[in-house]
Design a protein around this motif. Structure first.
Motif, PDB file in Angstrom:
ATOM      1  N   TYR A 199       0.837  -1.179   0.000  1.00  0.00           N
ATOM      2  CA  TYR A 199       0.000   0.000   0.000  1.00  0.00           C
ATOM      3  C   TYR A 199       0.875   1.232   0.000  1.00  0.00           C
ATOM      4  O   TYR A 199       2.073   1.164   0.222  1.00  0.00           O
ATOM      5  CB  TYR A 199      -0.934   0.017   1.220  1.00  0.00           C
ATOM      6  CG  TYR A 199      -0.245  -0.224   2.530  1.00  0.00           C
ATOM      7  CD1 TYR A 199      -0.263  -1.481   3.118  1.00  0.00           C
ATOM      8  CD2 TYR A 199       0.432   0.809   3.181  1.00  0.00           C
ATOM      9  CE1 TYR A 199       0.376  -1.718   4.327  1.00  0.00           C
ATOM     10  CE2 TYR A 199       1.068   0.585   4.386  1.00  0.00           C
ATOM     11  CZ  TYR A 199       1.036  -0.679   4.950  1.00  0.00           C
ATOM     12  OH  TYR A 199       1.676  -0.889   6.147  1.00  0.00           O
ATOM     13  N   HIS A 205      -5.092   0.457   9.150  1.00  0.00           N
ATOM     14  CA  HIS A 205      -4.611  -0.748   8.455  1.00  0.00           C
ATOM     15  C   HIS A 205      -4.807  -2.002   9.289  1.00  0.00           C
ATOM     16  O   HIS A 205      -4.273  -3.063   8.947  1.00  0.00           O
ATOM     17  CB  HIS A 205      -3.122  -0.585   8.110  1.00  0.00           C
ATOM     18  CG  HIS A 205      -2.880   0.130   6.821  1.00  0.00           C
ATOM     19  ND1 HIS A 205      -3.165  -0.418   5.587  1.00  0.00           N
ATOM     20  CD2 HIS A 205      -2.382   1.366   6.564  1.00  0.00           C
ATOM     21  CE1 HIS A 205      -2.849   0.437   4.635  1.00  0.00           C
ATOM     22  NE2 HIS A 205      -2.376   1.533   5.191  1.00  0.00           N
ATOM     23  N   LYS A 209      -3.959   6.350   5.194  1.00  0.00           N
ATOM     24  CA  LYS A 209      -3.486   5.014   4.811  1.00  0.00           C
ATOM     25  C   LYS A 209      -2.508   5.096   3.639  1.00  0.00           C
ATOM     26  O   LYS A 209      -1.490   4.425   3.609  1.00  0.00           O
ATOM     27  CB  LYS A 209      -4.670   4.130   4.436  1.00  0.00           C
ATOM     28  CG  LYS A 209      -5.617   3.824   5.597  1.00  0.00           C
ATOM     29  CD  LYS A 209      -6.828   3.035   5.146  1.00  0.00           C
ATOM     30  CE  LYS A 209      -6.461   1.608   4.727  1.00  0.00           C
ATOM     31  NZ  LYS A 209      -7.672   0.811   4.429  1.00  0.00           N
ATOM     32  N   TYR A 263      -1.834   3.314  11.324  1.00  0.00           N
ATOM     33  CA  TYR A 263      -1.688   1.860  11.520  1.00  0.00           C
ATOM     34  C   TYR A 263      -3.001   1.225  11.959  1.00  0.00           C
ATOM     35  O   TYR A 263      -3.320   0.093  11.559  1.00  0.00           O
ATOM     36  CB  TYR A 263      -0.579   1.573  12.534  1.00  0.00           C
ATOM     37  CG  TYR A 263       0.798   1.546  11.911  1.00  0.00           C
ATOM     38  CD1 TYR A 263       1.148   0.568  10.979  1.00  0.00           C
ATOM     39  CD2 TYR A 263       1.757   2.511  12.231  1.00  0.00           C
ATOM     40  CE1 TYR A 263       2.404   0.546  10.394  1.00  0.00           C
ATOM     41  CE2 TYR A 263       3.016   2.495  11.653  1.00  0.00           C
ATOM     42  CZ  TYR A 263       3.337   1.511  10.730  1.00  0.00           C
ATOM     43  OH  TYR A 263       4.584   1.488  10.143  1.00  0.00           O
TER      44      TYR A 263
END
Length: 516
Positions: free
Chosen positions: A2, A338, A207, A335
């Motif tokens: 990503y 994610h 993200k 984070y």
């Protein structure tokens, strides 16, 4: 996998700084006083292969009729000031003028110079103006505030992507996209830029830029090993008792800055005479102060009136550590988005420890104000500065502290045109009587965070009135202003006052719209 993916973008240049590229020729030019501003030659474009120019110089320089100035003019194209040809309409409003200026200050990939010290970027970007012909790191956040008010989401996205590109290319964001800035960064505002962009584009933005946010953090927190001797430092990281980790400004080189070469050499000679300070130490302190963006201020001097007493790398700056706390909180949230709970908790704990350390090392109960900390002497520095308002901006001050700070700001910093940068006048540009747009915004927003709306609105009105007054008088947007005597222009520093001007434009529009 990503994250932001930079486009393929190769120019084949080696990113060599001009003082390394030109050697003796560079030093001779910078010592010659041909240019009033040392940055002029650092930004010059060679008209052919630099190797040929260097060879020609060594063949000709000892000839009796040799003129260095003529040689430079025949072999280099010199840079122009940005906005020098722009004609402002003083009958228009300041806001309308700024909206016209955005296009003047914007640089496009296809129009970037080749062959000089500029590091080309893949997306359009806004430069500050004047002698500042490149994108500057911390300036850009405040410029983006105004771009958002102007509806220029496209430019905000492009500039964030350029900074992500620089992080991917070098592992950090340099001061600006010049080869001679590649040894230092600037106040780490990237996490604030990403959050500003995410306010418009949603949480997916956090993200997307997580890999670059992590690299930025790794750069500032680079350690030399697991040992933890308190009050020791490695690059930008300083170790304190009880495992606390805080940050300082630094530069990976200890030589004169190419853009201020002659000035740095002269200062090092004076410092060696007065304090027996090694030139390398002087250069490092100067460069670290340049990384702070506050170049220069009595904030970095042991003797507030003596530039040669500069000791920047001994100092833990309050503003830098508030910015690092914001980066840690942003990483924690990114984070979590994610679904990486382990790293989310890791950065939450890092942020908690830093917030505690900020209270321990920066809050001065005798002044009831946040101060910088000299970790070598293990005490506060003497300089009282507007950097102490950063804990208000990031909501790191307690409610009790905020009341003391509001009173302290009104008493010590508030003037008829806004807020002073420091409380003393030294001739340095980041001292009294000057006020700077980014610090007006930090203090204004910080006061509003703690519901001190009356004081914040007074500051806002005074700053906007000063900018409006100067624009009506000269048609210019300036990088800094004299907030003590609004009939006088700001001064001090290594160069004449610059116009454009990116962060003034941004803060003006944001404060104007917030007030109305």
């Amino acid at each position: 996998m990503y994250g932001f993916i930079a486009p393929s973008f190769t120019y084949g240049q080696s990113h060599v700084s001009p003082e390394d590229l030109y050697g003796t020729l560079f030093r001779d030019i910078q010592h010659s006083h041909i240019f009033e501003d040392s940055k002029t030659f650092a930004d010059a474009i060679p008209l052919e292969d630099p190797v040929l120019i260097i060879e020609r110089y060594h063949q000709q320089k000892d000839q009796t009729d040799f003129s260095l100035q003529t040689f430079v003019s025949e072999n280099f194209r010199l840079p122009k000031h940005i906005v020098s040809d722009f004609q402002a309409d003083k009958n228009s409003s300041t806001s309308e003028n700024i909206k016209r200026l955005w296009s003047v200050l914007t640089r496009h990939p296809e129009n970037q110079e080749r062959g000089g010290s500029l590091i080309p970027l893949p997306f359009p970007y806004v430069v500050p103006g004047g002698r500042f012909r490149e994108i500057y790191y911390w300036d850009s956040y405040f410029t983006m505030l105004g771009l958002k008010e102007s509806g220029r989401t496209d430019l905000i996205e492009s500039m964030v992507n350029n900074f992500a590109y620089l992080i991917d290319s070098f592992g950090y964001i340099p001061t600006a996209n010049r080869t001679y800035y590649l040894t230092r960064s600037q106040p780490p505002f990237f996490s604030l830029m990403v959050r500003l962009y995410s306010d418009m584009g949603g949480k997916k933005i956090l993200k997307r830029y997580l890999p670059q946010l992590q690299k930025e953090y790794d750069y500032w927190m680079q350690d030399d090993g697991p040992t933890h001797e308190p009050f020791t430092a490695h690059r930008r990281l300083v170790k304190l008792p009880d495992g606390a980790l805080l940050n300082r400004y630094w530069d990976d080189k200890a030589t004169p800055r190419p853009e201020s070469y002659r000035e740095d050499v002269e200062l090092s000679i004076e410092a060696q005479k007065r304090f027996e300070m090694a030139p390398e130490a002087v250069f490092r302190h100067i460069r670290a102060a340049a990384e702070s963006g506050w170049d220069f201020s009595s904030r970095w001097f042991a003797d507030e009136n003596d530039f040669t007493s500069i000791h920047t790398t001994d100092i833990l700056p309050i503003d830098l550590n508030c910015l690092m706390h914001h980066l840690e909180k942003t990483l924690a949230e990114a984070y979590l988005l994610h679904d990486n709970t382990r790293m989310h908790l890791y950065f939450e704990e890092k942020a908690r420890l830093r917030a505690a350390a900020i209270q321990t090392y920066f809050w001065d109960e005798s002044r009831n104000y946040f101060m910088d900390y000299d970790f070598k002497k293990q005490t506060f520095t003497k300089a009282v500065t507007l950097a102490g308002t950063f804990p208000l901006y990031f909501k790191l001050a307690t409610k009790s502290q905020s009341h003391y700070m509001r009173a302290y700001i009104r008493l010590n910093f508030m003037r008829s045109g806004g807020l002073l940068t420091t409380t003393i006048k030294t001739g340095q540009q980041w001292d009294a009587p000057n006020g700077w747009a980014p610090l007006q915004w930090i203090a204004y927003k910080g006061l509003r965070n703690y519901n001190f709306h009356r004081t914040a609105n007074e500051l806002c009105a005074e700053w906007i009135a000063l900018v409006d007054k100067e624009f009506k008088h000269s048609g210019k947007m300036l990088e800094k202003y004299n907030v003590s005597d609004t009939n006088l222009i700001a001064g001090g520093g290594e160069y004449e006052i610059q116009e454009g001007f990116g962060w003034t434009n941004g803060v003006y529009l944001r404060m104007k719209n917030k007030r109305s």
